[in-house]
Scaffold this motif. Sequence first.
Motif, short mmCIF file in Angstrom:
data_model
loop_
_atom_site.label_atom_id
_atom_site.label_comp_id
_atom_site.label_asym_id
_atom_site.label_seq_id
_atom_site.Cartn_x
_atom_site.Cartn_y
_atom_site.Cartn_z
N GLN A 1 0.84 -1.19 0.00
CA GLN A 1 0.00 0.00 0.00
C GLN A 1 0.88 1.24 0.00
N SER A 2 0.41 2.29 -0.63
CA SER A 2 1.22 3.51 -0.79
C SER A 2 1.69 4.08 0.54
N GLU A 3 0.92 3.91 1.61
CA GLU A 3 1.33 4.46 2.91
C GLU A 3 2.57 3.79 3.47
N PHE A 4 2.93 2.61 2.94
CA PHE A 4 4.11 1.88 3.42
C PHE A 4 5.30 2.01 2.47
N LEU A 5 5.11 2.67 1.33
CA LEU A 5 6.16 2.71 0.30
C LEU A 5 7.01 3.96 0.40
N THR A 6 8.26 3.80 0.03
CA THR A 6 9.16 4.93 -0.17
C THR A 6 9.66 4.83 -1.59
N ARG A 7 9.54 5.91 -2.34
CA ARG A 7 10.02 5.93 -3.72
C ARG A 7 11.33 6.67 -3.79
N LEU A 8 12.25 6.11 -4.54
CA LEU A 8 13.58 6.69 -4.69
C LEU A 8 13.70 7.26 -6.09
N SER A 9 14.19 8.47 -6.21
CA SER A 9 14.44 9.07 -7.52
C SER A 9 15.88 8.74 -7.91
N TRP A 10 16.01 7.81 -8.82
CA TRP A 10 17.33 7.34 -9.23
C TRP A 10 18.00 8.37 -10.12
N THR A 11 19.25 8.68 -9.79
CA THR A 11 20.11 9.49 -10.65
C THR A 11 21.48 8.82 -10.63
N ARG A 12 22.34 9.22 -11.55
CA ARG A 12 23.67 8.62 -11.61
C ARG A 12 24.35 8.71 -10.24
N GLY A 13 24.86 7.57 -9.78
CA GLY A 13 25.57 7.52 -8.52
C GLY A 13 24.68 7.26 -7.30
N THR A 14 23.38 7.07 -7.51
CA THR A 14 22.48 6.81 -6.38
C THR A 14 22.87 5.51 -5.69
N LEU A 15 22.87 5.52 -4.39
CA LEU A 15 23.14 4.34 -3.59
C LEU A 15 21.95 4.13 -2.66
N ALA A 16 21.37 2.95 -2.71
CA ALA A 16 20.25 2.63 -1.82
C ALA A 16 20.63 1.43 -0.98
N ILE A 17 20.41 1.52 0.30
CA ILE A 17 20.69 0.42 1.23
C ILE A 17 19.46 0.26 2.10
N TRP A 18 19.00 -0.96 2.26
CA TRP A 18 17.87 -1.21 3.15
C TRP A 18 18.11 -2.46 3.97
N ASP A 19 17.39 -2.55 5.05
CA ASP A 19 17.49 -3.66 5.99
C ASP A 19 16.32 -4.61 5.73
N ASN A 20 16.60 -5.76 5.13
CA ASN A 20 15.55 -6.71 4.79
C ASN A 20 14.83 -7.28 6.01
N ARG A 21 15.32 -7.00 7.18
CA ARG A 21 14.64 -7.47 8.38
C ARG A 21 13.41 -6.64 8.69
N SER A 22 13.28 -5.48 8.04
CA SER A 22 12.14 -4.62 8.34
C SER A 22 11.49 -3.99 7.11
N VAL A 23 12.04 -4.19 5.94
CA VAL A 23 11.44 -3.64 4.72
C VAL A 23 11.46 -4.68 3.62
N GLN A 24 10.63 -4.45 2.62
CA GLN A 24 10.63 -5.30 1.44
C GLN A 24 10.99 -4.46 0.22
N HIS A 25 11.73 -5.04 -0.68
CA HIS A 25 12.06 -4.38 -1.93
C HIS A 25 10.95 -4.68 -2.92
N PHE A 26 10.29 -3.64 -3.41
CA PHE A 26 9.20 -3.77 -4.38
C PHE A 26 9.55 -2.95 -5.60
N PRO A 27 10.30 -3.54 -6.54
CA PRO A 27 10.78 -2.77 -7.69
C PRO A 27 9.69 -2.50 -8.71
#
Length: 115
Positions: A67-93
Motif C-alpha cells: 500500500q502507498s502508505e508503506f512505500l518509499t520511492r527513490l528518484s534514481w540518478t547517476r551515482g544513487t546508492l540505496a541500502i535497506w534492511d531486509n529485516r524490516s522492509v521489502q524491496h518492491f521494484p
Amino acid sequence: AQVAGANRNRRAAGATVTDAIHPVVRTHPDSRMKALNVSLAHTRCFVGRTREQSLPLLTQLAEHAIQSEFLTRLSWTRGTLAIWDNRSVQHFPLNDYPGERRVMHRVILKGERPR
C-alpha cells in the motif's frame, strides 16, 4: 504461523535450492518492531497448507504490504546508492524507467534467524 519458500538467492548463485521456513511476522532484533515476512515471489505456502490453500491469504498480505502508505520511492540518478534492511522492509521494484539502464549490486550479510 510460519511460511515456507525456496531460497531464490542460492538458485541464482547456482547453488542447491533449499527450502526455508520463516515466521509470517518477524520482530526486528534491535527496534523490536514487527514486520510482515511474506511475498508472493518468495513465499510458497503456509506450513501445513498447500500453495493453493495458502494463496488467498498470501495475496492479501502481499497486497497489504505494498500500500502507498508503506512505500518509499527513490528518484534514481547517476551515482544513487540505496541500502535497506531486509529485516524490516521489502524491496518492491517498479520498472518505471523505460530505456534507462540501472545497475544493481547486491550484498547479503549473514544475520540472525528470524523471530
